[in-house]
Design a protein around this motif. Sequence first.
Motif, PDB file in Angstrom:
ATOM      1  N   LYS A 208       0.830  -1.202   0.000  1.00 45.16           N
ATOM      2  CA  LYS A 208       0.000   0.000   0.000  1.00 45.16           C
ATOM      3  C   LYS A 208       0.866   1.253   0.000  1.00 45.16           C
ATOM      4  CE  LYS A 208      -3.594   2.549   2.454  1.00 45.16           C
ATOM      5  NZ  LYS A 208      -2.838   3.826   2.320  1.00 45.16           N
ATOM      6  N   GLU A 209       1.886   1.250   0.819  1.00 46.89           N
ATOM      7  CA  GLU A 209       2.773   2.413   0.886  1.00 46.89           C
ATOM      8  C   GLU A 209       3.484   2.636  -0.449  1.00 46.89           C
ATOM      9  OE1 GLU A 209       5.206   1.302   4.161  1.00 46.89           O
ATOM     10  OE2 GLU A 209       3.758   1.946   5.686  1.00 46.89           O
ATOM     11  N   ALA A 210       3.893   1.547  -1.090  1.00 44.18           N
ATOM     12  CA  ALA A 210       4.558   1.660  -2.386  1.00 44.18           C
ATOM     13  C   ALA A 210       3.604   2.215  -3.442  1.00 44.18           C
ATOM     14  CB  ALA A 210       5.090   0.290  -2.818  1.00 44.18           C
ATOM     15  N   LEU A 211       2.378   1.709  -3.475  1.00 42.92           N
ATOM     16  CA  LEU A 211       1.400   2.203  -4.445  1.00 42.92           C
ATOM     17  C   LEU A 211       1.074   3.665  -4.209  1.00 42.92           C
ATOM     18  CD1 LEU A 211      -1.018  -0.871  -4.524  1.00 42.92           C
ATOM     19  CD2 LEU A 211       0.537  -0.156  -6.352  1.00 42.92           C
ATOM     20  N   ASP A 212       0.976   4.059  -2.947  1.00 48.04           N
ATOM     21  CA  ASP A 212       0.729   5.464  -2.624  1.00 48.04           C
ATOM     22  C   ASP A 212       1.843   6.348  -3.178  1.00 48.04           C
ATOM     23  OD1 ASP A 212      -1.578   4.792  -1.296  1.00 48.04           O
ATOM     24  OD2 ASP A 212      -0.701   4.926   0.723  1.00 48.04           O
ATOM     25  N   GLU A 213       3.087   5.891  -3.036  1.00 51.73           N
ATOM     26  CA  GLU A 213       4.218   6.667  -3.532  1.00 51.73           C
ATOM     27  C   GLU A 213       4.242   6.692  -5.064  1.00 51.73           C
ATOM     28  OE1 GLU A 213       9.119   6.817  -3.190  1.00 51.73           O
ATOM     29  OE2 GLU A 213       7.966   5.616  -1.757  1.00 51.73           O
ATOM     30  N   ILE A 214       3.942   5.560  -5.677  1.00 53.23           N
ATOM     31  CA  ILE A 214       3.945   5.477  -7.136  1.00 53.23           C
ATOM     32  C   ILE A 214       2.928   6.428  -7.748  1.00 53.23           C
ATOM     33  CG2 ILE A 214       3.322   3.967  -9.080  1.00 53.23           C
ATOM     34  CD1 ILE A 214       4.517   1.640  -7.318  1.00 53.23           C
ATOM     35  N   THR A 215       1.752   6.505  -7.152  1.00 54.31           N
ATOM     36  CA  THR A 215       0.654   7.297  -7.732  1.00 54.31           C
ATOM     37  C   THR A 215       0.531   8.690  -7.129  1.00 54.31           C
ATOM     38  OG1 THR A 215      -0.907   6.301  -6.152  1.00 54.31           O
ATOM     39  CG2 THR A 215      -0.661   5.225  -8.298  1.00 54.31           C
ATOM     40  N   ALA A 216       1.528   9.104  -6.351  1.00 52.43           N
ATOM     41  CA  ALA A 216       1.449  10.416  -5.682  1.00 52.43           C
ATOM     42  C   ALA A 216       1.366  11.550  -6.696  1.00 52.43           C
ATOM     43  CB  ALA A 216       2.656  10.602  -4.766  1.00 52.43           C
ATOM     44  N   GLU A 217       2.112  11.429  -7.791  1.00 53.70           N
ATOM     45  CA  GLU A 217       2.044  12.461  -8.829  1.00 53.70           C
ATOM     46  C   GLU A 217       0.769  12.261  -9.642  1.00 53.70           C
ATOM     47  OE1 GLU A 217       4.271  13.959 -12.918  1.00 53.70           O
ATOM     48  OE2 GLU A 217       5.319  12.590 -11.560  1.00 53.70           O
ATOM     49  N   LYS A 218      -0.073  13.270  -9.676  1.00 53.34           N
ATOM     50  CA  LYS A 218      -1.322  13.161 -10.411  1.00 53.34           C
ATOM     51  C   LYS A 218      -1.081  13.342 -11.902  1.00 53.34           C
ATOM     52  CE  LYS A 218      -3.516  12.440  -6.665  1.00 53.34           C
ATOM     53  NZ  LYS A 218      -3.907  11.039  -6.366  1.00 53.34           N
ATOM     54  N   ILE A 219      -1.645  12.447 -12.676  1.00 47.74           N
ATOM     55  CA  ILE A 219      -1.570  12.501 -14.129  1.00 47.74           C
ATOM     56  C   ILE A 219      -2.982  12.640 -14.669  1.00 47.74           C
ATOM     57  CG2 ILE A 219      -0.977  11.210 -16.215  1.00 47.74           C
ATOM     58  CD1 ILE A 219       1.306   9.924 -14.691  1.00 47.74           C
ATOM     59  N   ASP A 220      -3.158  13.519 -15.619  1.00 44.44           N
ATOM     60  CA  ASP A 220      -4.479  13.751 -16.205  1.00 44.44           C
ATOM     61  C   ASP A 220      -5.043  12.422 -16.727  1.00 44.44           C
ATOM     62  OD1 ASP A 220      -6.703  14.526 -17.725  1.00 44.44           O
ATOM     63  OD2 ASP A 220      -5.756  16.386 -18.379  1.00 44.44           O
ATOM     64  N   PRO A 221      -6.207  11.998 -16.228  1.00 43.25           N
ATOM     65  CA  PRO A 221      -6.794  10.720 -16.687  1.00 43.25           C
ATOM     66  C   PRO A 221      -7.147  10.721 -18.165  1.00 43.25           C
ATOM     67  CG  PRO A 221      -8.349  11.941 -15.309  1.00 43.25           C
ATOM     68  CD  PRO A 221      -7.031  12.650 -15.197  1.00 43.25           C
ATOM     69  N   LYS A 222      -7.118  11.864 -18.783  1.00 48.57           N
ATOM     70  CA  LYS A 222      -7.313  11.919 -20.235  1.00 48.57           C
ATOM     71  C   LYS A 222      -6.158  11.220 -20.954  1.00 48.57           C
ATOM     72  CE  LYS A 222      -6.749  15.913 -22.259  1.00 48.57           C
ATOM     73  NZ  LYS A 222      -6.990  17.297 -22.730  1.00 48.57           N
ATOM     74  N   TYR A 223      -4.985  11.203 -20.290  1.00 50.37           N
ATOM     75  CA  TYR A 223      -3.798  10.612 -20.894  1.00 50.37           C
ATOM     76  C   TYR A 223      -3.451   9.235 -20.331  1.00 50.37           C
ATOM     77  CZ  TYR A 223      -3.247  15.483 -22.315  1.00 50.37           C
ATOM     78  OH  TYR A 223      -3.455  16.736 -22.833  1.00 50.37           O
ATOM     79  N   ASN A 224      -3.601   9.069 -19.031  1.00 50.33           N
ATOM     80  CA  ASN A 224      -3.204   7.812 -18.402  1.00 50.33           C
ATOM     81  C   ASN A 224      -4.138   7.442 -17.269  1.00 50.33           C
ATOM     82  OD1 ASN A 224      -0.973   5.656 -17.871  1.00 50.33           O
ATOM     83  ND2 ASN A 224      -1.317   6.595 -15.873  1.00 50.33           N
ATOM     84  N   LEU A 225      -4.508   6.172 -17.225  1.00 52.56           N
ATOM     85  CA  LEU A 225      -5.264   5.610 -16.110  1.00 52.56           C
ATOM     86  C   LEU A 225      -4.417   4.525 -15.459  1.00 52.56           C
ATOM     87  CD1 LEU A 225      -8.817   5.154 -17.710  1.00 52.56           C
ATOM     88  CD2 LEU A 225      -8.193   6.808 -15.940  1.00 52.56           C
ATOM     89  N   ASP A 226      -4.318   4.557 -14.143  1.00 50.15           N
ATOM     90  CA  ASP A 226      -3.594   3.522 -13.411  1.00 50.15           C
ATOM     91  C   ASP A 226      -4.537   2.361 -13.118  1.00 50.15           C
ATOM     92  OD1 ASP A 226      -1.152   5.102 -13.023  1.00 50.15           O
ATOM     93  OD2 ASP A 226      -2.407   6.331 -11.712  1.00 50.15           O
ATOM     94  N   ALA A 227      -3.996   1.148 -13.170  1.00 53.49           N
ATOM     95  CA  ALA A 227      -4.770  -0.042 -12.827  1.00 53.49           C
ATOM     96  C   ALA A 227      -3.915  -0.959 -11.960  1.00 53.49           C
ATOM     97  CB  ALA A 227      -5.224  -0.777 -14.088  1.00 53.49           C
ATOM     98  N   VAL A 228      -4.585  -1.740 -11.112  1.00 54.05           N
ATOM     99  CA  VAL A 228      -3.893  -2.698 -10.240  1.00 54.05           C
ATOM    100  C   VAL A 228      -4.547  -4.064 -10.423  1.00 54.05           C
ATOM    101  CG1 VAL A 228      -2.976  -1.101  -8.524  1.00 54.05           C
ATOM    102  CG2 VAL A 228      -5.347  -1.864  -8.327  1.00 54.05           C
ATOM    103  N   GLU A 229      -3.700  -5.093 -10.571  1.00 55.93           N
ATOM    104  CA  GLU A 229      -4.176  -6.424 -10.947  1.00 55.93           C
ATOM    105  C   GLU A 229      -3.896  -7.452  -9.852  1.00 55.93           C
ATOM    106  OE1 GLU A 229      -3.374  -9.779 -14.454  1.00 55.93           O
ATOM    107  OE2 GLU A 229      -2.417  -7.806 -14.547  1.00 55.93           O
ATOM    108  N   SER A 230      -4.928  -8.152  -9.456  1.00 54.50           N
ATOM    109  CA  SER A 230      -4.818  -9.141  -8.376  1.00 54.50           C
ATOM    110  C   SER A 230      -4.513 -10.526  -8.914  1.00 54.50           C
ATOM    111  CB  SER A 230      -6.122  -9.188  -7.576  1.00 54.50           C
ATOM    112  OG  SER A 230      -7.161  -9.738  -8.376  1.00 54.50           O
ATOM    113  N   LYS A 231      -4.170 -11.414  -7.982  1.00 58.50           N
ATOM    114  CA  LYS A 231      -3.976 -12.814  -8.324  1.00 58.50           C
ATOM    115  C   LYS A 231      -4.204 -13.657  -7.085  1.00 58.50           C
ATOM    116  CE  LYS A 231      -1.071 -15.777 -11.169  1.00 58.50           C
ATOM    117  NZ  LYS A 231       0.088 -15.846 -12.066  1.00 58.50           N
ATOM    118  N   LEU A 232      -4.689 -14.875  -7.290  1.00 64.28           N
ATOM    119  CA  LEU A 232      -4.933 -15.776  -6.163  1.00 64.28           C
ATOM    120  C   LEU A 232      -3.662 -16.494  -5.728  1.00 64.28           C
ATOM    121  CD1 LEU A 232      -6.941 -17.290  -4.274  1.00 64.28           C
ATOM    122  CD2 LEU A 232      -7.132 -19.005  -6.082  1.00 64.28           C
TER     123      LEU A 232
END
Length: 422
Positions: A208-232
Amino acid sequence: MFNEKYIEDSYKLAKDIYAEWGVDVENAMDRLAKISISMHCWQGDDVKGFENPEGELTGGIQTTGNYPGRARTAEELRNDLDQAFSLIPGKHKLNLHAIYLENEGEFVDRDEIEPKHFKNWVEWAKEKGIGLDFNPTLFSHEKADDGFTLTHPDKEIRDFWIEHCKRSRKIGEYFGKELGQTAVTNIWIPDGFKDNPVDRFGPRKRLKEALDEITAEKIDPKYNLDAVESKLFGIGSESYVAGSHEFYLGYAMQNDPILCMDAGHYHPTEVVSNKISAVMPFLDEILLHVSRPVRWDSDHVIILDDELQAIAEEIVRPGFEDRVHIGLDFFDASINRVAAWVIGTRNMLKALLKAMLEPTEKLKEMELEGDYTSRLALTEEFKTYPWQAVWNYYCYQNDIPVSNDYLDQIWKYEEKTLNNRV
């Protein structure tokens, strides 16, 4: 195989049959034409990439088979993709992994990648009029050999992967700005334990802390959307995976990234189709990785089976086409790799079209009225309605080979191009 008159006559008959139930066939085809499938680059070269094409796959990733003709360079891969796209109706996207950079012979580590390493991909996409999606590559690297990346207890290693993901987001933004189509940058990590861990919370806290740091810089969603993928689970992480469905569902609900659900990343008794309507009341958008698990996450080429049809119906029936990003994720080295792309992508489109040719509103009325007998009878009957005639006409309209005629071009390309790769 089919002449022009047969295609047109069959289509007119099908159109009349569907019209009896108020289904507008032309509207269905127009609706399908607006959907872009994100076709994955890694089918063409067995997930080797161009960072170190001779490197071994690690992180629970495996391919099987040694069919001739694997793409060895970016130029070869783009040629193969051109061939595949020429046999698929509609305008689609390409999904790239970070290891598909072009570094001009000079090694570039994952925490050093820049947009310039993907400029050839962008120029190619511009020429084709398609969009690009992106993925940081958190596997097949010496800093991931112990099975941990963003959850790694060593801060130096964890920071390496955080920087890689940050740079990946900027590459997604670059794609979006250059191509005028939003890029989806999806994060998947292999992190987990082979046997039962004592501390299940610690890795997830670090994630969670790593993802928070990765996505801290806001990018216009018109250009990029972040996604996170799970696995069992995965190979080497059979007992515990830090990035589980529950973890990422919670993270996506609380933060900006969209949730990615891969058809092979759940328990064998679970299906993604049933999860779509469960998460959509809480999430604006989701990403799907459509694959075919055979007893486990084995990433077989998707076929027109019940689950693929159910996935398509759960997108189409509620009108979620603008909220669901459809990506494919399979890699089969036992068959012609270009054919695998074509078969899988055409099947995804067939399933969507078939769902769009259903009189959904009438069936919903029956359900609301408690007429479950008619609902069952008609949903079964519509399975054998002449949707194939509409699909053939759709391909014909788009100047794409009808039915299995595309195989002729696959074999010609194999003989002329693929068989010369030694």
